[in-house]
Each structure stands twice: as C-alpha cells, then as structure tokens.
Design a protein around this motif. Structure first.
Motif, PDB file in Angstrom:
ATOM      1  N   ASP A 197       8.599 -17.056  13.003  1.00 33.43           N
ATOM      2  CA  ASP A 197       7.775 -18.248  12.802  1.00 33.43           C
ATOM      3  C   ASP A 197       6.306 -17.952  13.098  1.00 33.43           C
TER       4      ASP A 197
ATOM      5  N   ARG B  29       4.698 -16.025  10.371  1.00 34.95           N
ATOM      6  CA  ARG B  29       4.395 -16.862   9.203  1.00 34.95           C
ATOM      7  C   ARG B  29       3.085 -17.606   9.383  1.00 34.95           C
ATOM      8  N   TRP B  30       2.807 -18.066  10.611  1.00 37.83           N
ATOM      9  CA  TRP B  30       1.522 -18.716  10.871  1.00 37.83           C
ATOM     10  C   TRP B  30       0.380 -17.717  10.715  1.00 37.83           C
TER      11      TRP B  30
ATOM     12  N   SER C  16       0.235 -14.963   8.997  1.00 36.90           N
ATOM     13  CA  SER C  16       0.063 -14.456   7.630  1.00 36.90           C
ATOM     14  C   SER C  16      -0.461 -15.519   6.667  1.00 36.90           C
ATOM     15  N   GLY C  17      -0.484 -16.771   7.098  1.00 36.66           N
ATOM     16  CA  GLY C  17      -0.966 -17.841   6.229  1.00 36.66           C
ATOM     17  C   GLY C  17       0.127 -18.483   5.402  1.00 36.66           C
ATOM     18  N   THR C  18       1.387 -18.136   5.664  1.00 38.64           N
ATOM     19  CA  THR C  18       2.486 -18.762   4.944  1.00 38.64           C
ATOM     20  C   THR C  18       2.506 -20.262   5.209  1.00 38.64           C
ATOM     21  N   TYR C  19       2.276 -20.645   6.462  1.00 37.31           N
ATOM     22  CA  TYR C  19       2.159 -22.056   6.825  1.00 37.31           C
ATOM     23  C   TYR C  19       0.684 -22.407   6.800  1.00 37.31           C
ATOM     24  N   ARG C  20       0.354 -23.514   6.165  1.00 33.94           N
ATOM     25  CA  ARG C  20      -1.035 -23.950   6.093  1.00 33.94           C
ATOM     26  C   ARG C  20      -1.100 -25.466   6.163  1.00 33.94           C
TER      27      ARG C  20
END
Length: 59
Positions: free
Chosen positions: A29, A32-33, A35-39
């Motif tokens: 998780d 993912r933050w 890497s920019g997966t969650y925005r």
C-alpha cells in the motif's frame, strides 16, 4: 470478532498491522502511494492567483 479484511489481499486483518493483514500488504500500500498509483484529484489551475502570489514572493 471483526470481519474486516485487508484492502490489498482480502484476508482477515491483523490488529498489529491494521487495516492490513501483514507488514507485506502495508508495504504494498505504501509503495502504491509513493509511485503515484493512488492520487487525490486536484481542482487547482496552473494560473490560480494564490499560486502566482507565492511565486512573486519567492522570485
């Protein structure tokens, strides 16, 4: 007893790593933050006055 599941792998959560089931899923998780997966959507425009004022002070 809680029926909460890990948002990454959907196994039952572990109180030590809540809301995840393990350190591994917590790290997935976090990755993912990073890497920019969650925005979060932004409604700010490049020419917003507040942004221009900040640039003027820094300039």
């Amino acid at each position: 007893m809680s029926n909460a599941t890990c948002p990454i792998c959907h196994r039952p959560t572990d109180p030590q790593f809540r809301p995840f089931c393990s350190r591994h899923c917590a790290d997935v998780d976090l990755g993912r933050w990073f890497s920019g997966t969650y925005r979060f959507p932004s409604f700010r425009q490049d020419n917003d006055e507040e942004q221009d004022e900040y640039r003027d002070r820094e300039g």
